[in-house]
Design a protein around this motif. Structure first.
Motif, mmCIF file in Angstrom:
data_model
loop_
_atom_site.group_PDB
_atom_site.id
_atom_site.type_symbol
_atom_site.label_atom_id
_atom_site.label_comp_id
_atom_site.label_asym_id
_atom_site.label_seq_id
_atom_site.Cartn_x
_atom_site.Cartn_y
_atom_site.Cartn_z
ATOM 1 N N ASP A 197 0.826 -1.200 0.000
ATOM 2 C CA ASP A 197 0.000 0.000 0.000
ATOM 3 C C ASP A 197 0.870 1.264 0.000
ATOM 4 O O ASP A 197 2.079 1.212 0.229
ATOM 5 N N ALA A 198 0.230 2.394 -0.203
ATOM 6 C CA ALA A 198 0.921 3.685 -0.182
ATOM 7 C C ALA A 198 1.661 3.864 1.143
ATOM 8 O O ALA A 198 1.093 3.652 2.218
ATOM 9 N N CYS B 109 -9.286 -7.656 7.996
ATOM 10 C CA CYS B 109 -9.114 -7.520 6.551
ATOM 11 C C CYS B 109 -10.155 -6.599 5.941
ATOM 12 O O CYS B 109 -11.300 -6.556 6.414
ATOM 13 N N ARG B 110 -9.743 -5.930 4.884
ATOM 14 C CA ARG B 110 -10.715 -5.238 4.035
ATOM 15 C C ARG B 110 -11.247 -6.269 3.053
ATOM 16 O O ARG B 110 -10.532 -6.745 2.180
ATOM 17 N N ARG B 111 -12.497 -6.611 3.226
ATOM 18 C CA ARG B 111 -13.064 -7.713 2.446
ATOM 19 C C ARG B 111 -13.117 -7.374 0.962
ATOM 20 O O ARG B 111 -13.423 -6.251 0.574
ATOM 21 N N LYS B 112 -12.790 -8.393 0.149
ATOM 22 C CA LYS B 112 -12.883 -8.268 -1.296
ATOM 23 C C LYS B 112 -13.862 -9.300 -1.822
ATOM 24 O O LYS B 112 -13.977 -10.397 -1.274
ATOM 25 N N CYS C 157 -4.303 -10.527 3.625
ATOM 26 C CA CYS C 157 -5.378 -9.716 3.056
ATOM 27 C C CYS C 157 -4.931 -8.246 3.080
ATOM 28 O O CYS C 157 -3.980 -7.875 3.775
ATOM 29 N N GLN C 158 -5.655 -7.422 2.347
ATOM 30 C CA GLN C 158 -5.334 -5.998 2.326
ATOM 31 C C GLN C 158 -5.471 -5.397 3.724
ATOM 32 O O GLN C 158 -6.464 -5.619 4.407
ATOM 33 N N ALA C 159 -4.431 -4.679 4.153
ATOM 34 C CA ALA C 159 -4.365 -3.977 5.446
ATOM 35 C C ALA C 159 -4.292 -4.914 6.647
ATOM 36 O O ALA C 159 -4.350 -4.465 7.781
ATOM 37 N N MET C 160 -4.109 -6.215 6.419
ATOM 38 C CA MET C 160 -4.125 -7.177 7.525
ATOM 39 C C MET C 160 -2.971 -6.961 8.492
ATOM 40 O O MET C 160 -3.174 -6.957 9.717
ATOM 41 N N ALA D 257 -4.385 -11.082 -1.775
ATOM 42 C CA ALA D 257 -4.595 -9.648 -1.995
ATOM 43 C C ALA D 257 -3.432 -8.859 -1.399
ATOM 44 O O ALA D 257 -2.441 -9.413 -0.965
ATOM 45 N N GLU D 258 -3.597 -7.529 -1.344
ATOM 46 C CA GLU D 258 -2.552 -6.667 -0.816
ATOM 47 C C GLU D 258 -2.341 -6.935 0.655
ATOM 48 O O GLU D 258 -3.250 -7.316 1.373
#
Length: 276
Positions: free
Chosen positions: A57-58, A166-169, A201-204, A274-275
């Motif tokens: 991520d940024a 996690c941010r769910r996808k 996962c993203q932001a995990m 994911a990210e």
């Protein structure tokens, strides 16, 4: 059809000035900068298929990021000896390609990976972070207890559904196996969390750190982070720790190159990582 060669790149970058890894219109990204400079050195479109192990991520840094791309075999054979130095002269100083190595055609930087390892750095010094390290260390305003941090971490190790973190996808699982999660305090007083898993996962990672920090400073019991694993949706109680404290330090792959394809097939079947 011209023969092509797959090349692995080991990459390091200071994420401060990047809007993450993935190329985005009108934003400075690691993939965008790499592609731009590969085009300068080799000619537009010569390098194709840039694929990364983990799309950070940024603001997130990397010392051990891995990606792969494909080059015409003739170009690789001609340029392999000089390409790294030419890139070093042209690339901005906040991103470095550390090595470029020919790999089998079934090596996949993303899907052949068996684990990713991150580190998160925090200081609880009353004066904050040292100025020269402010871009890689989070300044925490409360004293942190190392024993409490490790007690909180212990409950998060293993295979769990990390939906709360996690941010769910769409159509993506939040089941992950964390194989290592622990904290240490270095000689200079900086606290370092090391977390390793098959994928994230993203932001995990930053969500896990955010939950452990409030247990480490005594505002939550040490059992609280693990207790959230019963949730099946993202917890609004968890604060995502800032990006600048996080660094991707290493990505693991099968030691036997003949296992690259099998690992990639297994990963695709289990989930789409994911990210982190």
């Amino acid at each position: 059809m011209h023969e092509r060669t797959r090349v692995r790149l080991d990459v390091a970058y200071d994420g401060t000035g990047f809007s993450g890894w993935a190329a985005q219109p009108d934003r400075r990204t690691v993939a965008g900068v790499l592609t731009e400079h590969l085009d300068l050195v080799l000619g537009p479109g010569t390098a194709t298929g840039l694929t990364v192990a983990g799309r950070t991520d940024a603001g997130v840094h990397a010392t051990g990021q891995v990606c792969h791309l494909e080059l015409p075999t003739e170009v690789w054979q001609e340029r392999a000896g000089s390409l790294l130095r030419r890139l070093a002269r042209l690339l901005p100083t906040d991103v470095r390609v550390r090595t470029m190595t020919e790999v089998p055609a079934d090596f996949d930087a993303r899907f052949s990976a068996t684990w990713r390892r991150y580190e998160y750095r925090v200081t609880d010094a009353p004066y904050g972070a040292q100025p020269l390290r402010r871009h890689e260390i989070l300044a925490w305003p409360r004293p942190l207890d190392l024993t409490a941090l490790n007690a909180a971490a212990a409950g998060l190790v293993g295979e769990h559904d990390f939906a709360a973190y996690c941010r769910r996808k769409e159509n993506a699982t939040t089941l992950r196996e964390v194989t290592r999660l622990d904290w240490r305090r270095e000689a200079d007083g900086v606290l370092v969390a090391t977390v390793q898993a098959d994928a994230f996962c993203q932001a995990m990672v930053r969500s896990l750190v955010g939950a452990m920090l409030v247990a480490g400073d005594g505002r939550r019991p040490v059992e609280w982070p693990a207790g959230l694993l019963t949730r099946r949706e993202r917890s609004s109680e968890v604060t995502v720790a800032p990006a600048h404290g996080l660094t991707l330090v290493e990505v693991g792959y099968p030691t036997d190159p003949t296992e690259y394809a099998r690992r990639a097939e297994l990963t695709r079947r289990l989930r789409v990582p994911a990210e982190a």
